[in-house]
Scaffold this active site. Structure first.
Site, PDB file in Angstrom:
ATOM      1  N   GLU A 129      54.432  29.641  53.848  1.00  0.00           N
ATOM      2  CA  GLU A 129      55.049  28.427  54.253  1.00  0.00           C
ATOM      3  C   GLU A 129      54.527  27.240  53.762  1.00  0.00           C
ATOM      4  O   GLU A 129      55.224  26.147  53.464  1.00  0.00           O
ATOM      5  CB  GLU A 129      55.017  28.597  55.810  1.00  0.00           C
ATOM      6  N   VAL A 154      55.723  24.918  50.313  1.00  0.00           N
ATOM      7  CA  VAL A 154      56.772  23.730  50.002  1.00  0.00           C
ATOM      8  C   VAL A 154      56.699  22.978  51.296  1.00  0.00           C
ATOM      9  O   VAL A 154      56.507  23.346  52.551  1.00  0.00           O
ATOM     10  CB  VAL A 154      58.172  24.535  50.114  1.00  0.00           C
ATOM     11  N   LYS A 201      51.917  27.253  45.362  1.00  0.00           N
ATOM     12  CA  LYS A 201      53.311  27.191  44.997  1.00  0.00           C
ATOM     13  C   LYS A 201      53.528  27.801  43.759  1.00  0.00           C
ATOM     14  O   LYS A 201      54.398  28.252  43.264  1.00  0.00           O
ATOM     15  CB  LYS A 201      53.831  25.766  45.090  1.00  0.00           C
ATOM     16  N   GLY A 236      47.744  17.730  52.066  1.00  0.00           N
ATOM     17  CA  GLY A 236      46.650  17.164  52.901  1.00  0.00           C
ATOM     18  C   GLY A 236      46.038  18.456  53.633  1.00  0.00           C
ATOM     19  O   GLY A 236      46.853  19.200  54.098  1.00  0.00           O
ATOM     20  N   LYS A 262      58.663  24.276  43.770  1.00  0.00           N
ATOM     21  CA  LYS A 262      59.054  24.175  45.040  1.00  0.00           C
ATOM     22  C   LYS A 262      60.524  24.528  45.015  1.00  0.00           C
ATOM     23  O   LYS A 262      61.052  25.267  46.026  1.00  0.00           O
ATOM     24  CB  LYS A 262      58.487  22.935  45.781  1.00  0.00           C
ATOM     25  N   GLU A 320      46.826  13.247  41.134  1.00  0.00           N
ATOM     26  CA  GLU A 320      45.695  13.732  40.351  1.00  0.00           C
ATOM     27  C   GLU A 320      45.232  12.623  39.235  1.00  0.00           C
ATOM     28  O   GLU A 320      46.121  11.985  38.693  1.00  0.00           O
ATOM     29  CB  GLU A 320      46.034  15.110  39.441  1.00  0.00           C
TER      30      GLU A 320
HETATM   31  N1  HSE Z   1      51.169  17.256  44.345  1.00  0.00           N
HETATM   32  C1  HSE Z   1      51.706  17.394  45.524  1.00  0.00           C
HETATM   33  C2  HSE Z   1      52.394  16.461  46.245  1.00  0.00           C
HETATM   34  C3  HSE Z   1      50.910  18.206  46.584  1.00  0.00           C
HETATM   35  O1  HSE Z   1      52.247  15.348  45.313  1.00  0.00           O
HETATM   36  O2  HSE Z   1      53.365  16.382  46.888  1.00  0.00           O
HETATM   37  C4  HSE Z   1      51.627  19.342  47.464  1.00  0.00           C
HETATM   38  O3  HSE Z   1      52.011  20.092  46.800  1.00  0.00           O
END
Ligand code: HSE
Length: 416
Positions: free
Chosen positions: A123, A126, A99, A296, A199, A184
Site C-alpha cells: 500500500e 504509491v 516502489k 514522510g 508508481k 533528494e
Molecule cells: N520521492 C517521492 C516523492 C517520495 O517525491 O513523492 C515518495 O515515494
C-alpha cells in the site's frame, strides 16, 4: 487477542516510523482491529540503541518462527529483492513501501506469495499514506476501471506548484524542495519521472491485473517546463502537473508519465505543494479522487500498518497472483491534444506555412495565441485537437526543416 510479531528490515526513516507508530497507537490498533502488534526484531547494519532485538543478518528475522510479518524498509531494488523473496519463501507475509522493487518484480513476488500461501502487500509504495492499492483491489473489485491519473510524486508537484503560484523558476523551486527535505540531493529519480513511472507501473498492474514492464512506460520529467509554459497555460485556463497515467485504450494499456496541461476545473488541478492525489474512473462508480500525503514517516507508516493488519487477518486467503499479458500502447499511437510553444520570425506567410504543414499531417488546430510585437521574433502558442502523437511529431519535424519556425520551445500533452 491475536498477537502478531513483526520483523523490520531496514531501520531508517520508514522502519523507525513503523515501530514508533505501533508504540504510539498500540491501543488504537487493539481497539479498532483487535490485534496486538509487537515489533520483535529489527535488522540493520548500524549499531542502534533500540528497545528491540537487533541483528545485522536478515536471516535471523525470516527464520524466526514467532515472526509472521516482515516489513522490508530498505528501499531500492537490491538487496531488497532477495530479502523479499527469501521472506515469502519462509512463509512470512511481506509488507513493503518499496516502489522500485515492486514495480520491477511484482510478478515474481506475487508468484512466490501465492506458492507459499502468504501475502505481499505494498500500500505504501504509491501515494504514501493515501489508501489506494487496497481500495482498487477490494473496494472497487466490482467496477470496471478505465482510467487512473495520478499526481504521485510530491517533489515534482511541490516544484511545479512553486513555479505556478509563486512565479519561481525550476532551479529555485528545486533548491527550495531540497532545503525542505522533499527532494533528494540527487533529484534525478523524481524530476526525470522514474519515481512516478514505478508508481504508474504498480497502479496499472493492480488496476488492470496486467503485467507491465516499467521500462516500456513512456517517461518524461519536468526539467523542460519553463515559467513561460506555466504562464501561457494559466492564460488559457490550465495548470501543468506531472501525471502518471494508466488507462485502457482500444484493447491495449496506455501507461505513461509526463507533464501535462490539466484544465483548472479538473479535481487534480487543485492538488498543490508536496501533496499526492490519485483520480480513478470506473463503471459504474464514476470518478473518484484519493488525496493525501505521499511521503514522510507518519503517512507511510500508516499505510504499512494497514497492510500489517490485512496480513494478520489473512489466514487462508489466497493472494491473487494472476497478471495477464497485454500490449502497452506505444507513445506514437496515443491520441492527445497538444500545447505547442514556438518561436517564429515575424513576417508574412509564417502562420499560413505552419497551418499548411499541420493540415498536410492531419493535425487540426484548436486555438492559436500570439501577442502583438514589434520585434523580429514572435512567440506562438498553438493548441491542437486530439491527434495521434506520430502525426504531430511528423508535423514538427517538417516545420523544423523550413525557415518558418526558429525554435520549437516546448510541446506538452493536454490531459482532459
Ligand atoms: N520521492 C517521492 C516523492 C517520495 O517525491 O513523492 C515518495 O515515494
Amino acid at each position: 487477542m491475536k498477537k502478531v510479531y513483526i520483523g523490520i528490515i531496514g531501520f531508517g526513516n520508514i522502519g523507525s516510523a513503523v515501530a514508533e507508530f505501533i508504540k504510539k497507537n498500540h491501543q488504537v490498533i487493539i481497539a479498532n482491529a483487535g490485534i496486538d502488534l509487537e515489533v520483535k526484531t529489527v535488522c540493520d547494519t548500524r549499531k542502534l540503541h533500540i528497545p528491540y532485538s537487533l541483528t545485522s543478518n536478515y536471516l535471523e528475522v525470516i527464520n524466526d518462527q514467532e515472526i509472521s510479518v516482515v516489513v522490508e524498509a530498505i528501499g531500492g531494488e537490491n538487496p531488497a529483492k532477495k530479502i523479499i523473496l527469501a521472506a515469502l519463501n519462509k512463509k512470512k507475509h511481506v509488507v513493503t513501501p518499496n516502489k522500485e522493487a515492486i514495480a520491477k518484480n511484482m510478478k515474481t513476488f506475487l508468484a512466490a506469495a501465492a506458492k507459499n500461501k502468504v501475502q505481499l502487500l505494498f500500500e505504501a509504495s504509491v501515494g504514501g499514506g493515501i489508501p489506494i492499492i487496497q481500495p482498487i483491489k477490494e473496494s472497487l473489485a466490482g467496477d470496471k476501471l478505465s482510467q487512473i491519473y495520478g499526481i504521485v510524486n510530491g517533489t515534482t508537484n511541490y516544484i511545479l506548484s512553486k513555479m505556478s503560484l509563486e512565479g519561481k523558476d525550476f532551479a529555485t523551486a528545486l533548491k527550495e524542495a531540497q532545503d525542505k527535505g522533499y527532494a533528494e540531493p540527487n533529484p534525478t529519480s523524481d524530476v526525470e519521472g522514474y519515481d512516478a513511472a514505478y508508481k504508474a507501473a504498480i497502479l496499472a498492474m493492480v488496476a488492470f491485473q496486467a503485467e507491465v514492464d516499467w521500462q516500456k512506460i513512456y517517461r518524461e520529467g519536468i526539467k523542460q517546463i519553463s515559467q513561460d509554459d506555466i504562464q501561457y497555460a494559466k492564460d488559457i485556463g490550465y495548470v501543468i502537473k506531472l501525471l502518471a497515467i494508466a488507462q485502457r485504450d482500444e484493447g491495449k494499456l496506455d501507461v505513461r508519465v509526463h507533464p501535462a496541461l490539466l484544465p483548472k476545473k479538473h479535481p487534480l488541478a487543485a492538488v498543490s505543494d508536496n501533496y499526492n492525489a490519485i483520480y480513478v474512473k470506473g463503471a459504474p462508480v464514476g470518478p473518484l479522487m484519493f488525496y493525501g500525503q505521499g511521503a514522510g514517516g507518519g503517512p507511510t507508516a500508516s499505510a504499512i500498518i494497514s497492510d500489517i493488519i490485512i496480513a494478520a487477518n489473512s489466514k487462508n486467503k489466497n493472494q491473487n497472483s494472476k497478471l495477464r499479458k497485454i500490449n502497452l500502447k506505444k507513445i506514437g499511437e496515443v491520441k492527445s491534444k497538444f500545447y505547442i510553444r514556438l518561436e517564429v520570425p515575424d513576417r508574412v506567410g509564417v502562420l499560413a506555412g505552419i497551418s499548411k504543414i499541420f493540415a498536410q499531417k492531419k493535425v487540426s488546430i484548436a486555438a492559436v495565441l500570439q501577442q502583438e510585437t514589434d520585434g523580429q521574433v514572435v512567440t506562438l502558442v498553438i493548441m491542437t485537437d486530439q491527434v495521434a502523437e506520430k502525426n504531430l511529431t511528423a508535423a514538427l519535424a517538417a516545420m523544423k526543416k523550413r525557415p518558418i519556425v526558429k525554435k520549437v520551445c516546448n510541446v506538452i500533452r493536454i490531459a482532459s
